[in-house]
Design a protein around this motif. Sequence first.
Motif, PDB file in Angstrom:
ATOM      1  N   ALA A  73      17.077   9.136   4.555  1.00 38.08           N
ATOM      2  CA  ALA A  73      16.813   8.324   5.748  1.00 38.08           C
ATOM      3  C   ALA A  73      15.325   7.994   5.861  1.00 38.08           C
ATOM      4  O   ALA A  73      14.950   6.860   6.184  1.00 38.08           O
ATOM      5  CB  ALA A  73      17.288   9.075   6.989  1.00 38.08           C
ATOM      6  N   ILE A  74      14.470   8.985   5.596  1.00 32.21           N
ATOM      7  CA  ILE A  74      13.006   8.747   5.675  1.00 32.21           C
ATOM      8  C   ILE A  74      12.599   7.717   4.628  1.00 32.21           C
ATOM      9  O   ILE A  74      11.780   6.825   4.896  1.00 32.21           O
ATOM     10  CB  ILE A  74      12.244  10.073   5.479  1.00 32.21           C
ATOM     11  N   THR A  75      13.182   7.831   3.426  1.00 28.57           N
ATOM     12  CA  THR A  75      12.857   6.876   2.360  1.00 28.57           C
ATOM     13  C   THR A  75      13.192   5.454   2.808  1.00 28.57           C
ATOM     14  O   THR A  75      12.429   4.514   2.568  1.00 28.57           O
ATOM     15  CB  THR A  75      13.652   7.234   1.081  1.00 28.57           C
ATOM     16  N   VAL A  76      14.353   5.309   3.477  1.00 30.08           N
ATOM     17  CA  VAL A  76      14.758   3.983   3.961  1.00 30.08           C
ATOM     18  C   VAL A  76      13.832   3.511   5.082  1.00 30.08           C
ATOM     19  O   VAL A  76      13.376   2.356   5.090  1.00 30.08           O
ATOM     20  CB  VAL A  76      16.229   4.024   4.456  1.00 30.08           C
ATOM     21  N   SER A 112       0.837  -1.196   0.000  1.00 25.51           N
ATOM     22  CA  SER A 112       0.000   0.000   0.000  1.00 25.51           C
ATOM     23  C   SER A 112       0.872   1.244   0.000  1.00 25.51           C
ATOM     24  O   SER A 112       2.064   1.204   0.296  1.00 25.51           O
ATOM     25  CB  SER A 112      -0.921   0.004   1.223  1.00 25.51           C
ATOM     26  N   SER A 113       0.262   2.375  -0.334  1.00 21.86           N
ATOM     27  CA  SER A 113       0.994   3.646  -0.349  1.00 21.86           C
ATOM     28  C   SER A 113       1.421   3.992   1.074  1.00 21.86           C
ATOM     29  O   SER A 113       0.794   3.572   2.041  1.00 21.86           O
ATOM     30  CB  SER A 113       0.098   4.750  -0.906  1.00 21.86           C
ATOM     31  N   PRO A 114       2.521   4.777   1.209  1.00 23.81           N
ATOM     32  CA  PRO A 114       3.033   5.059   2.565  1.00 23.81           C
ATOM     33  C   PRO A 114       2.032   5.844   3.400  1.00 23.81           C
ATOM     34  O   PRO A 114       1.216   6.590   2.842  1.00 23.81           O
ATOM     35  CB  PRO A 114       4.299   5.880   2.304  1.00 23.81           C
ATOM     36  N   PRO A 115       2.091   5.700   4.728  1.00 23.71           N
ATOM     37  CA  PRO A 115       1.182   6.463   5.595  1.00 23.71           C
ATOM     38  C   PRO A 115       1.316   7.964   5.339  1.00 23.71           C
ATOM     39  O   PRO A 115       2.397   8.464   5.026  1.00 23.71           O
ATOM     40  CB  PRO A 115       1.654   6.096   7.008  1.00 23.71           C
ATOM     41  N   PHE A 116       0.210   8.667   5.526  1.00 21.60           N
ATOM     42  CA  PHE A 116       0.132  10.078   5.149  1.00 21.60           C
ATOM     43  C   PHE A 116       1.139  10.941   5.922  1.00 21.60           C
ATOM     44  O   PHE A 116       1.768  11.836   5.371  1.00 21.60           O
ATOM     45  CB  PHE A 116      -1.290  10.584   5.394  1.00 21.60           C
ATOM     46  N   GLY A 117       1.310  10.664   7.214  1.00 15.72           N
ATOM     47  CA  GLY A 117       2.243  11.449   8.035  1.00 15.72           C
ATOM     48  C   GLY A 117       3.671  11.322   7.543  1.00 15.72           C
ATOM     49  O   GLY A 117       4.413  12.314   7.474  1.00 15.72           O
ATOM     50  N   TRP A 118       4.061  10.097   7.179  1.00 15.96           N
ATOM     51  CA  TRP A 118       5.411   9.881   6.648  1.00 15.96           C
ATOM     52  C   TRP A 118       5.580  10.607   5.316  1.00 15.96           C
ATOM     53  O   TRP A 118       6.640  11.190   5.037  1.00 15.96           O
ATOM     54  CB  TRP A 118       5.682   8.391   6.472  1.00 15.96           C
ATOM     55  N   THR A 119       4.557  10.531   4.480  1.00 12.09           N
ATOM     56  CA  THR A 119       4.606  11.217   3.181  1.00 12.09           C
ATOM     57  C   THR A 119       4.827  12.708   3.386  1.00 12.09           C
ATOM     58  O   THR A 119       5.616  13.348   2.677  1.00 12.09           O
ATOM     59  CB  THR A 119       3.279  10.996   2.417  1.00 12.09           C
ATOM     60  N   SER A 179       8.242  17.418   3.153  1.00  9.74           N
ATOM     61  CA  SER A 179       8.792  18.566   3.892  1.00  9.74           C
ATOM     62  C   SER A 179      10.318  18.589   3.794  1.00  9.74           C
ATOM     63  O   SER A 179      10.919  19.660   3.597  1.00  9.74           O
ATOM     64  CB  SER A 179       8.384  18.496   5.366  1.00  9.74           C
ATOM     65  N   ALA A 180      10.944  17.416   3.929  1.00 10.56           N
ATOM     66  CA  ALA A 180      12.414  17.342   3.877  1.00 10.56           C
ATOM     67  C   ALA A 180      12.926  17.776   2.503  1.00 10.56           C
ATOM     68  O   ALA A 180      13.882  18.552   2.397  1.00 10.56           O
ATOM     69  CB  ALA A 180      12.864  15.921   4.196  1.00 10.56           C
ATOM     70  N   LEU A 181      12.260  17.280   1.468  1.00 13.78           N
ATOM     71  CA  LEU A 181      12.692  17.629   0.113  1.00 13.78           C
ATOM     72  C   LEU A 181      12.507  19.117  -0.160  1.00 13.78           C
ATOM     73  O   LEU A 181      13.392  19.792  -0.709  1.00 13.78           O
ATOM     74  CB  LEU A 181      11.897  16.786  -0.895  1.00 13.78           C
TER      75      LEU A 181
END
Length: 1565
Positions: free
Chosen positions: A132-135, A77-84, A89-91
């Motif tokens: 790091a978040i992607t990992v 499934s697509s990543p959780p909304f908070g992580w997205t 934000s980081a990018l």
Amino acid sequence: MFCQNDSSYIGGMGSSGIAELLSGLCCTEEENPFPLWENGHISPCFNQLILGALPHAVMAVFSAYYLGMARCNFFRSSPPFGWTLRLVSALLAALLFTADVVLVCVLQQGDMYLDVLTDSSAVLAWLVHFGAITVLLRTAFRRTRGPPVLLFIVLLLVPNLVVSLMIYYDNKDYLRITEPLKLARFVLASARTLLCLVYLLAFVFPCISDSGYTLYIQTLDGSPLIPESTQPDTAEMVAEDGSGCFSRLFYLWLNPLLRRGQRGELRRPTDVYHLPQRLRTSVVSGYFLQCWEACRKRVRICDQRDQWPRPVSRDQSSHCQEELLELESDVRLLRVLHKAFGLRYYLLGVLKVMVNISSFAGPLLLSSLVNFMEEKGADVSRGIWCVLGLFTTTLLSSILRNIYVFEVSKVALSARSALISTIYSKALRVSSCSLAGFTLGEVLNLMSTDTDRVVNFSNSFHELWSLPFQFSITLYLLYLQVGVAFLGGLCVALVLVPFNKFIASCILSNNKHLLKCKDNRVKLMTEILFGIRVIKFYNWESHFTQKVAEYRKQELSHLKAIKYLDAMCVYTWAALPVVISILTFVTYVLLGHQLTAARVFTTLALVGMLITPLNAFPWVLNGVLEAKVSLDRIQLFFKLTNQDLQAYYTQVSAEDSEASVLLSRGTFSWHGPDKNTDTGESETKGSLQLHSLNLQVTKGSLVAVVGKVGCGKSSLLAALTGELSRLGGVIYVANREAGFGFASQEPWIQHASVRDNILFGKDYNAAFYQAVIEACALSVDLNVLPNGDKTEVGENGVTLSGGQKARLALARAVYMDKDIYLLDDPLAAVDTDVAEHLMKSCIMELLKGKTRILCTHRIEFVDKADMVVLMENGTIITTGSPAEILPLVEAVPKMERSDGKAKQKADSMEREEEEEEQQGSPPDLCVDDDPDVSGEEQKQVGGLAWRVYQTYWFAVGGVLATSILMSLLFMQASKNVSDWWLSHWISALKNNSSSGTNGSSSAVSSPHLLLFSAAGLLSPVSSEQDFLSTNTSQDVRFYLMVYSSIAAANTVFTAIRAFLFAYGVICAASVIHDRLLDRVLQATVTFFDMTPLGRILNRFSSDLYSIDDSLPFILNILLANIFGLLGMLVVISYGLPWVLVPLLPLALLYHRTQHFYRHTSRELKRLCSLTLSPVYSHFSETLTGLGTIRASGHAARFEDENARRLEQNQRCLFLSNAAMQWLDIRLQLIGVAVVTGLGAIAIIQHQYSSVDPGLVGLSLSYALSITMLLSGLIFSFTQTEMQLVSVERTEEYSTCLPTEPQHHSAQLPPGWPELGWLEFRDVVLAYREGLPNALDGVSLVVRAGEKIGIVGRTGSGKSTMFLALFRMVELNQGQILLDQLDISTVGLNQLRSKLAIIPQDPFLFSGTIRENLDPCGRHLDPQLLDVMDQCHLSAVVSRMGGLDAEVGARGRCLSAGQRQLLCLARALLTQARLLCIDEATASVDQKTDRLLQQTIRDKFRDKTVLTIAHRINTILDSDRVLVLHAGKVVEFDTPAALCQTDNSIFQRLVGHQGGRHSGGDSSEL
């Protein structure tokens, strides 16, 4: 400079090379290359290197650590909304810092290299963090918030962002539009700050779900239970848990449910979401128990006395539950609530402070905006900043307020769950002696009204300090305007506060009396509904209608007082602003100041602000006080003594290992050792004590307990189960933890299917279940029932006959498979064949090897017992074998002839069953052919019909309703005219101004533009300005006089409207109740058989309470909002027509939003009502069956069931609250859009100023508050619609109930019937369409004065004949003639008043013996005493205190036999020519029965008597005997003739009796 003297240095500055490097990098002096403080704040050098570059380096290092983590590939499934959100934000942060590097290079400033270094490190850090978040998204961290260290390193960056913004803001070059590159750097810094905030929000909120909301109730690994492509089923989803921060903020998680509601698919409570984990009933109550335990331990440390032994442990309940539910009196409930919910609640107080402060920020900025608009040549950037500030503060204020309200509602919901669960648990453990002080209604009230009041405290408490806080700020702002002059008006306001407090206390006092009257009325209604058959049999409807009307009249008198006092409050507070304003102005002038329009407007606005907290405070205080009263009531309940089973039973095993039950010198009472109980009947009930009990029962033996009525047989069983209070002696029961198999004398049947009643929570074992059915003779009955053992039996088994209920209760006890069985006269309500079958197959065979203690009057079965116990006057006279005891059973009445009438009280298990009695004699097989009819309440769907509004309109009265609307119209018109007059005053001042300076104009008009808002927009004035005016004092006086007159007229209209409205709603409440009561009492008996009483009672309690109180309150607000909105639109379109252009699309948006919301909101409200009834009815059912539940050891299971039902209700309630907040946040956002849009309009108008400033100000002030009004309108409309559901429900009963024919025969002779001659002609009767005929072609003639005995097995139609005769159920075909007159042509009242009946189930109303015998007061005392003597009740009555002695709730002070005797006495009083006796002596011993039969023969010598045979000797001397089978007459002749007829059923019965036992047989037919 101070900051230079105190400059700080970093260690290691000795090296000049480092100093030069820093000096060059930071562009500072070499003497102080690295200053900490510069120009009043942290230096840019320290900020960029220490607060910027260093944290970014730390971030890069820690983020790099996570790049090497092991990854999983199973996430689809697509990543959780908070992580997205964090990923994005980081990018974006990396991109923004890159853009800043570019701008720095272009600008080429002195500290360029410092900025490039910091920005580059930031770019690197955010890119590594992005990786790091992607990992982490490919690891197990995906379903959590991630490593906490990530939050810490991002928080390190916050100081740098804040300081950078401060530096830019102080350097004005960065804010000029003429310096676009520098302005761009400021915008980038702001955007970075916003991104950081978004990142932190995404981290703080749990983000374990994706945008498809695929967290389901049984999900363990995070994968959805259903494919994501399909429509998610709301019934499987969990509310809120797993939603991202934006989803929580804007309630996006609620959208699937709202869409389902809009489609009209919210039909059942199970269709809604499950509660979030922390709000689940099990979680909340478990946590509450832990807090209770913690408080209890603290109390014990202070007081070492352990006087509350732990209850016996059960397998199902945890150690924690055991400990908690000792619920000791030393533990204060408030302390436990405080410990459980206090911290979370106080933290919400911090949020409340922020909400209050932000509410003042908005108006301050509005003030600046209005000043800017009126000042020609003002800098446009100033206006833009005002608008941006306005947007930010209003948005923040809206979001914070929404979060606060929703979080408070969650705390309230948790507290409600904890309280209801704990009250239920306490009720299961409280001793019967203690519980006697409370009626069923009072205990139910603790769970409903009192709990709600305590829960509502959560809203009141924060207002308690918040209102004085607002009040203080407003007073300070008022002081800034008029100095000490405000004290004059304030004094009046303060004088009115105690007056308001006096009114509030009067309302509170009336409210208490109102609730007391309501309790009395509902209690009476409960009894009426339980005894509806008796009322109809005896034609007492008009008498009881009058009794209810008297209670209702008292209730309405208090309601009237409350509503009129409320109206006085409204008038007082409406008049107060005018009085205060004028007094303030007069004082100001007397002090020698010049009164100006600016001060007038500002002061008026602030006075308006002052009124709100002054007005609200007493009501908030009342809410707190009400909560305290309710808390004390609940605390009193928790102080009741618990069942102390460890102290009750001896812990030492009996010397004889074969002993199952051992009693030694036992003394037991229905009251505890302390006699100071609250109940008035303590002495009378305590009069029966079991004393000197010595008994030993061997394991596996059958013990029969015999004795006359009231000797204490049932009390002995109660003593064994621990329901009595042990005053002395020793009691031992082997393996008591396992519980008893208990069948009470008055069968307690649950509102469930037959199978569920028998299983009683145990697993289904087909073979054993079938054996139990056969042994309890239920096979034939189950074949007749429409759905077999799946048939719903209705509340308290209402759809079953007495015999069926007794056998069902016995089957339940047998299926429990216990070691010890206590059977309280289960053979009393069945015929001879069935009784023999029960004795042989069930008691002797199926229960063989079990210890059985059987109380019975059926002497013919006693010879099978191993031991017989003979009781008399509360003690065991003797025990022995049947051969030894049986001769004594006959001898006892003869030896004690003088005491033959002295019946002891409390023979049966009334203490267990004290609140529930059977509802008269039900038809033999009046079963429900559709289990859902009596099962689930049918919920209305869709919108409210116009008929509902119409009903309420006519209930108020057409003329009165029109008058109320007219007074509202005049009130609103006068309000708008007064506001217009103020704007006219401004314009006149401006036109008359000699100097005409812009500054002057601004100073005059801006306070009004901002402050004088029609909805009381709260705002302080930013500053006081010098005021130039050429107004003469005469002008001021003129304008002030006109304003005062209009305002005075407004208060008059307000008063008229308030009092008219109060009168109107009282009229409506009265009319609706009277119609409902009349219709319900006229309803057919079939309706009462099919409908659970809790459902009918709901109409008379909660629905009527809504109509009396809640509906008028919210309807008042709705009407005010509607007229307020109309007034606003008129004023706006008059003053500023082009404002309507943006309002049109907004209006469409409003309409769509509220339409989407209202569908679901309405259905959720209905589901809330629907799920509330089962909670209360289950509690009521538990209290009535407390003895059975505790004896069988099923308390824990009932707690679980209560938790399940409560959870269902809490789900609907939580989602109803969430839906409200869903709407609120959207309305607030539209409001923010309106305010921002108006700011833009103000700026545009500033460029093209050509409008009258007075009208512009008035229109703006109205437009600014229109959002609040529209929001209020939708809420009040939705709430009104919800409350009107109560009108809909009462109207459904008032118009749709099947009623009995109400015609009256004018030609009926006064003396009819003179003979008592009765004829049935081909009578056919079925209870409902689709059911078999209960009477199938019955034809017979009963001659005048004849005595007829009626026999036949259960379901043969015996009781149905009586129902047909009394026209309780109308015939399908055929006729019944009484003295040659067809009874269908006679009015029901006329017919029933001429007949008399003694029903099978004795029903008494709470009240005195006199009221039960002769409720209408038609007989004198000597007649009543005489009839008491004839029924052998004289001794009992005299001991209780005469005819005015209370019989207790439904006669609980009397034993079952004594209640039957009282019902017989009731029938003897009637002078009817025809008497029907329906097994009226089932619980009476043989001797008394023989005496009663003699009494009936003497009293009704020349009258016709029909007797449904209970004992064969009862009908042996009848003139003729009627034998029924399957609704047909099979035999009808004299007893002698039938006995001589071959193959006669009657002959077989008589022969069977003769063979079993000679003398005084008690066979039942």
